[in-house]
Design an enzyme around this catalytic site. Structure first.
Site, PDB file in Angstrom:
ATOM      1  N   THR A  33      22.070  73.331  22.955  1.00  0.00           N
ATOM      2  CA  THR A  33      22.392  74.144  24.122  1.00  0.00           C
ATOM      3  C   THR A  33      23.877  73.718  24.393  1.00  0.00           C
ATOM      4  O   THR A  33      24.468  73.207  23.621  1.00  0.00           O
ATOM      5  CB  THR A  33      21.439  73.595  25.256  1.00  0.00           C
ATOM      6  OG1 THR A  33      21.496  74.633  26.314  1.00  0.00           O
ATOM      7  CG2 THR A  33      21.612  72.195  25.772  1.00  0.00           C
ATOM      8  N   ASN A  34      24.124  74.145  25.518  1.00  0.00           N
ATOM      9  CA  ASN A  34      25.678  73.852  25.942  1.00  0.00           C
ATOM     10  C   ASN A  34      25.501  73.620  27.408  1.00  0.00           C
ATOM     11  O   ASN A  34      24.517  73.320  28.186  1.00  0.00           O
ATOM     12  CB  ASN A  34      26.501  75.056  25.927  1.00  0.00           C
ATOM     13  CG  ASN A  34      26.006  76.228  26.499  1.00  0.00           C
ATOM     14  OD1 ASN A  34      25.696  76.409  27.915  1.00  0.00           O
ATOM     15  ND2 ASN A  34      25.144  77.350  25.965  1.00  0.00           N
ATOM     16  N   HIS A  35      26.996  73.323  28.180  1.00  0.00           N
ATOM     17  CA  HIS A  35      26.950  72.847  29.366  1.00  0.00           C
ATOM     18  C   HIS A  35      26.682  73.711  30.702  1.00  0.00           C
ATOM     19  O   HIS A  35      26.814  73.435  31.825  1.00  0.00           O
ATOM     20  CB  HIS A  35      28.206  72.079  29.766  1.00  0.00           C
ATOM     21  CG  HIS A  35      28.368  70.506  28.820  1.00  0.00           C
ATOM     22  ND1 HIS A  35      27.509  69.623  29.165  1.00  0.00           N
ATOM     23  CD2 HIS A  35      29.141  70.364  27.701  1.00  0.00           C
ATOM     24  CE1 HIS A  35      27.991  68.505  28.205  1.00  0.00           C
ATOM     25  NE2 HIS A  35      28.864  68.984  27.696  1.00  0.00           N
ATOM     26  N   SER A  36      26.213  74.962  30.326  1.00  0.00           N
ATOM     27  CA  SER A  36      26.191  75.972  31.242  1.00  0.00           C
ATOM     28  C   SER A  36      25.360  75.400  32.503  1.00  0.00           C
ATOM     29  O   SER A  36      24.335  75.145  32.210  1.00  0.00           O
ATOM     30  CB  SER A  36      25.907  77.336  30.813  1.00  0.00           C
ATOM     31  OG  SER A  36      25.604  78.283  32.003  1.00  0.00           O
ATOM     32  N   ALA A 100      25.911  81.643  28.863  1.00  0.00           N
ATOM     33  CA  ALA A 100      26.584  80.976  27.728  1.00  0.00           C
ATOM     34  C   ALA A 100      25.410  81.125  26.763  1.00  0.00           C
ATOM     35  O   ALA A 100      24.701  79.893  26.421  1.00  0.00           O
ATOM     36  CB  ALA A 100      27.057  79.675  28.239  1.00  0.00           C
TER      37      ALA A 100
END
Ligand code: CTP
Ligand code: CA
Length: 221
Positions: A33-36, A100
């Site tokens: 995943t990512n930091h969104s 994102a």
């Protein structure tokens, strides 16, 4: 109560917002995943609702409360998000893609937890579907599409290239390296780019950024 007082500039307009990250599973316990945080997209959904729009919020996994007065569509993967956008698009006048979306996912999702071993581990990845790519091929006349672009260098050039490549009506760009912008904070520093110009917004709260973005869209559609 005063903050609820907005001019109903989007009365009857159908707005779909995507927000948050996507999660791409590797096995039953792990994912990419990512930091969104979803905050920017949630702020846009709320501001659009306050301006009288009929809003659908397609959200990846975030720890934010649902927005009252907004139709919530929770999703997990990029594939789920594409499916939700597909379903909503025919009934959308303005699509704002603040999510994102993961660009890659593991080629296979293991049924069982992957056990650790000695030596290197590499994870074969494949590209996810490009949701805006799909929208570009399936859009109806009159649809306004606003994308987002997060960059760490050459923000305006890279974002303009995305605007053109994805045939967007607007792109909201932010530079992750700018103080007060990007992931996890309540503020953002956004540049709005269209084919005929750019507008740099100062550092402001994500709710104010959302208001400016919607004003620009309302003025152009
Ligand atoms: N986007 C999308 N589907 C994807 C990836 C991104 O619809 N699979 C959308 C995002 O929601 C965003 C826009 O495309 O509105 C730009 O995302 P970004 O990650 O900045 O652009 P990419 O084209 O993926 O380029 P890169 O990550 O290489 O910078
Ligand atoms: Ca990307």
């Amino acid at each position: 109560a005063m903050e609820l007082a907005r001019e109903k500039t989007l009365a009857g307009v159908r707005v779909t917002v995507t927000a948050g990250p996507t999660q791409e599973s590797l096995d039953p316990v792990r994912y990419l995943t990512n930091h969104s945080s979803g905050r920017m997209g949630y702020a846009i959904a709320r501001e659009a609702m306050l301006r009288g729009a009929q809003v659908t919020l397609i959200s990846g996994p975030v720890s934010l409360a649902p927005v009252p007065g907004v139709a919530m569509r929770p999703v997990t993967t990029a594939k789920d998000m594409l499916e939700a956008v597909r379903e909503t698009l025919p009934e959308t006048d303005i699509l704002i893609k603040a999510a994102a979306v993961a660009d890659y996912r593991p080629v296979t999702v293991a049924d069982q937890k992957i056990k650790k071993k000695d030596g290197d581990m590499s994870i074969p990845l494949e590209r996810t579907d490009d949701i805006l790519g799909w929208v570009e091929k399936n859009r109806h006349p009159g649809l306004f599409v606003c994308g987002f672009s997060m960059e760490t260098e050459n923000m305006v050039e890279n974002s303009r290239a995305k605007l053109e490549k994805k045939h967007l009506d607007m792109i909201a760009a932010n530079n992750l390296k700018t103080e007060g912008a990007g992931f996890g904070v309540a503020t953002n520093v956004v540049t709005l780019i269209t084919k005929d110009g750019i507008k740099e917004l100062p550092l402001m709260g994500k709710d104010e950024v959302a208001g400016c973005l919607l004003d620009e869209i309302a003025a152009r559609r």
